[in-house]
Write a protein that holds these residues in place. Sequence first.
Motif, short mmCIF file in Angstrom:
data_model
loop_
_atom_site.label_atom_id
_atom_site.label_comp_id
_atom_site.label_asym_id
_atom_site.label_seq_id
_atom_site.Cartn_x
_atom_site.Cartn_y
_atom_site.Cartn_z
N GLN A 204 8.65 13.13 -2.71
CA GLN A 204 8.13 12.21 -1.63
C GLN A 204 8.78 10.65 -1.97
O GLN A 204 9.07 9.87 -0.99
N GLY A 205 9.82 10.81 -3.04
CA GLY A 205 10.37 9.44 -3.38
C GLY A 205 9.70 8.10 -3.50
O GLY A 205 9.98 7.06 -3.39
N THR A 206 8.38 8.51 -3.96
CA THR A 206 7.21 7.45 -3.84
C THR A 206 7.65 6.23 -5.06
O THR A 206 7.74 5.07 -4.45
N LEU A 207 7.90 6.55 -5.92
CA LEU A 207 8.32 5.59 -6.99
C LEU A 207 9.38 4.86 -7.00
O LEU A 207 9.44 3.59 -7.19
N GLU A 208 10.52 5.50 -6.56
CA GLU A 208 11.80 5.07 -6.26
C GLU A 208 11.48 3.80 -5.14
O GLU A 208 11.99 2.53 -5.34
N LYS A 209 10.57 3.93 -4.22
CA LYS A 209 10.30 2.84 -2.98
C LYS A 209 9.57 1.90 -3.81
O LYS A 209 10.03 0.70 -3.35
N LEU A 210 8.61 2.05 -4.66
CA LEU A 210 7.65 1.20 -5.18
C LEU A 210 8.16 0.15 -6.30
O LEU A 210 7.84 -0.73 -6.42
N LEU A 211 9.07 0.91 -7.02
CA LEU A 211 9.67 0.40 -8.22
C LEU A 211 10.91 -0.55 -7.91
O LEU A 211 11.27 -1.30 -8.67
N ALA A 212 11.46 -0.18 -6.92
CA ALA A 212 12.72 -0.98 -6.46
C ALA A 212 12.72 -2.51 -6.54
O ALA A 212 13.27 -3.28 -7.02
N PRO A 213 11.63 -2.92 -5.84
CA PRO A 213 11.15 -4.45 -5.76
C PRO A 213 11.13 -4.95 -7.16
O PRO A 213 11.14 -6.19 -7.37
N LEU A 214 10.49 -4.15 -8.26
CA LEU A 214 10.51 -4.81 -9.45
C LEU A 214 11.65 -4.39 -10.23
O LEU A 214 11.55 -4.70 -11.57
N GLY A 215 12.62 -4.34 -9.54
CA GLY A 215 14.21 -4.18 -10.35
C GLY A 215 14.10 -2.82 -11.19
O GLY A 215 15.13 -2.97 -12.43
N THR A 216 13.45 -1.95 -10.87
CA THR A 216 13.56 -0.78 -11.79
C THR A 216 13.90 0.66 -10.89
O THR A 216 13.66 0.99 -9.77
#
Length: 323
Positions: free
Chosen positions: A53-65
């Motif tokens: 689902q690409g969930t972590l990519e979406k949520l971690l991008a704002p954390l610079g990860t």
Amino acid sequence: MSASSSILSRRTALALLAATASGLAGAQSGGKPDTVRIGYQKSSTLIVVLKTQGTLEKLLAPLGTKVTWHEFTSGLPLLEALNLGNVDVSADVADTVPVFAQAAGANLTFVAQEAPSPSAQAIVVRADSPLKTVADLKGKKIGFAKAAGAHYLLIAALEKAGLSFKDIEPAYLSPADGRAAFERGAIDAWVVWDPFLAAVQRQSSVRVLADGRDVASYQRYYLAATPYAQARADVLRVLFAELQKAGAWVKAQPKEAAALLAPVWGLDAATVEQANSRRSYEVRAVVPGSLAEQQRIADAFLSEKLLPRRVNTLDVALFKPGA
């Protein structure tokens, strides 16, 4: 120094340099990793859901990860990679696997635990096999993945039947190799976990000799390398919360979850749904009291001389998602 030893030394040095480079690959100039390298296996259901689902990519991008994904055949090589610094976070592995990692000196942090799923792994034989009980396994060749939950299930089931590990001939096989050996008759029995268990039950004519009920609760653990856990607790908090959500969704929407996972796993949806029905997918924090079975597992492997030294299973760091 001989030519061969010189080559070995160079290879060792190169391997160490590669491991160091790998460990530093995700670091920012300030030393805070900006990439999380997640190791997983096919049975890592909730991580596969998040990956698909690409969930972590979406949520971690704002954390610079950023997120990178690394697939392994089973839990032991996955935690070996974690120990070597080649991945930062391990998706769920069976309760047996951290014991072997601890024995190897791994610096682990337990991030989360799935509640027991004892019927999600089993000892199976072909339907026409003369073997009727676990006691009948004496002297037989049995396939399973080393250090997997299936390994402990076999030890515990043999003990309950009055046998020991020395009474059987072990064949250490990955799930794919185990399935092939089982179907061509190269092994007498196979010990395996879902979704491989559901697949062989639906696609072949098999019988279950025993599953984990009353012998092995089969809890699965999510882990991180302790240096990464200390540096990026913010990333692990996001991961923990999303694992809980994914677990609740898989159980609440079994057909949708099966439809999502089926093409990823290369299985039909009915097989995936059957496999998922036997897993709890209840993700919770790890507390010292929940590691009691870990010590029993460690002691069982030690008594069978399968561990090089005694392990204190409480000698690990525990991630506190609410901290």
